[in-house]
Design a protein around this motif. Structure first.
Motif, PDB file in Angstrom:
ATOM      1  N   VAL A   7       0.854  -1.190   0.000  1.00 34.47           N
ATOM      2  CA  VAL A   7       0.000   0.000   0.000  1.00 34.47           C
ATOM      3  C   VAL A   7       0.887   1.237   0.000  1.00 34.47           C
ATOM      4  N   VAL A   8       0.651   2.132  -0.957  1.00 33.47           N
ATOM      5  CA  VAL A   8       1.473   3.341  -1.089  1.00 33.47           C
ATOM      6  C   VAL A   8       0.576   4.577  -1.039  1.00 33.47           C
ATOM      7  N   ASP A   9       0.700   5.337   0.041  1.00 34.07           N
ATOM      8  CA  ASP A   9      -0.073   6.573   0.209  1.00 34.07           C
ATOM      9  C   ASP A   9       0.640   7.407   1.261  1.00 34.07           C
ATOM     10  N   ASP A  10       0.685   8.721   1.069  1.00 39.95           N
ATOM     11  CA  ASP A  10       1.434   9.547   2.009  1.00 39.95           C
ATOM     12  C   ASP A  10       0.664   9.899   3.274  1.00 39.95           C
ATOM     13  N   HIS A  11      -0.636   9.535   3.348  1.00 39.68           N
ATOM     14  CA  HIS A  11      -1.429   9.827   4.537  1.00 39.68           C
ATOM     15  C   HIS A  11      -1.518   8.583   5.426  1.00 39.68           C
ATOM     16  N   ALA A  33       4.182   2.147   2.168  1.00 36.51           N
ATOM     17  CA  ALA A  33       5.131   3.186   1.772  1.00 36.51           C
ATOM     18  C   ALA A  33       4.427   4.535   1.756  1.00 36.51           C
ATOM     19  N   GLY A  34       5.189   5.587   2.069  1.00 40.17           N
ATOM     20  CA  GLY A  34       4.617   6.918   2.130  1.00 40.17           C
ATOM     21  C   GLY A  34       4.968   7.805   0.955  1.00 40.17           C
ATOM     22  N   VAL A  40       9.325   2.085  -4.514  1.00 38.74           N
ATOM     23  CA  VAL A  40      10.231   1.366  -5.409  1.00 38.74           C
ATOM     24  C   VAL A  40      11.132   0.431  -4.604  1.00 38.74           C
ATOM     25  N   GLY A  41      11.696   0.938  -3.514  1.00 39.73           N
ATOM     26  CA  GLY A  41      12.574   0.106  -2.690  1.00 39.73           C
ATOM     27  C   GLY A  41      11.863  -1.090  -2.091  1.00 39.73           C
ATOM     28  N   GLY A  59       7.781  14.513  -2.906  1.00 39.46           N
ATOM     29  CA  GLY A  59       8.957  13.850  -3.467  1.00 39.46           C
ATOM     30  C   GLY A  59       8.598  13.156  -4.768  1.00 39.46           C
ATOM     31  N   VAL A  60       8.877  11.874  -4.841  1.00 39.69           N
ATOM     32  CA  VAL A  60       8.560  11.086  -6.038  1.00 39.69           C
ATOM     33  C   VAL A  60       7.081  10.701  -6.017  1.00 39.69           C
TER      34      VAL A  60
END
Length: 214
Positions: A7-11, A33-34, A40-41, A59-60
């Motif tokens: 799961v990728v979200d900055d919140h 991931a945030g 990617v890592g 960022g990215v």
């Protein structure tokens, strides 16, 4: 394919809500991931089957990260989950190899259903996105967010989401559940969008939206 999900979200609150939803529906979450760089890592390290990817992150961002995620974990499928239904983001995600493009205004149960479809080899497109894509193929029409430009340019992406859900006659609690945010945050977004549209009530905001669409 498997169901191990990143799961990728900055919140953080959104990630926590998504993790709960996914695990409830049989998608074990192997990582969070945030931002895009972290995604990617972790994709390289964990080799997930699915990556649920937000687009708007510091960022990215998601569009930049998407092809890198697929390169890092070649067997994974990436599904975008975002506030943005714009033509540019939708087409960029599809060209980068996304298996799906879902709007955060989807009910949680539908998100789980879409992901289940991806596991079984199907594409996942929110109904509104699919219709816009169909319209573009049919007549070259512009894909938009469902909000006229005269209003959308005044609002943030999250405020556009909230306004769309207000237009569906949803209450504060229902909007909070749809967007995986707190009711307090919903009320803050409503207050902000009312100020930006120079109106005093939700009804007035919807009247302004209807007038802009006319």
């Amino acid at each position: 394919m498997g169901r191990r999900t990143l799961v990728v979200d900055d919140h953080p609150l959104t990630r926590a809500a998504l993790v709960g939803l996914l695990e409830q529906h049989g998608f074990p979450v192997v990582g969070e991931a945030g931002d895009g760089e972290e995604a990617v890592g972790l994709s390289r390290q964990l080799q997930p089957d699915l990556v649920l990817l937000d687009l708007s992150m510091p960022g990215v961002g998601g569009i930049e990260a998407l092809p890198r995620v697929r390169a890092a974990a070649p067997d994974c499928e990436v599904v975008v989950l975002t506030a943005s239904g714009t033509e540019e983001n939708l087409l960029s995600a599809i060209r980068a190899g996304a298996a799906g493009y879902l709007l955060k205004t989807e009910p949680p149960e539908r998100i789980a259903e879409f992901l289940d479809g991806v596991v079984h080899g199907e594409a996942a497109l929110s109904g509104a996105v699919a219709r816009r894509l169909l319209d573009r193929v049919r007549d070259g029409g512009r894909i938009d967010s469902g909000i006229p430009d005269s209003i959308a340019r005044e609002l943030s992406a999250r405020e556009v989401e909230v306004l769309l859900l207000l237009d569906e006659h949803l209450g504060t609690d229902e909007i909070a559940k749809r967007l995986f945010i707190s009711e307090h945050t919903v009320r803050s977004h409503v207050k902000s969008l009312l100020r930006k549209l120079n109106v005093s009530s939700r009804r007035d905001a919807l009247d302004a939206l209807a007038a802009a669409r006319a």
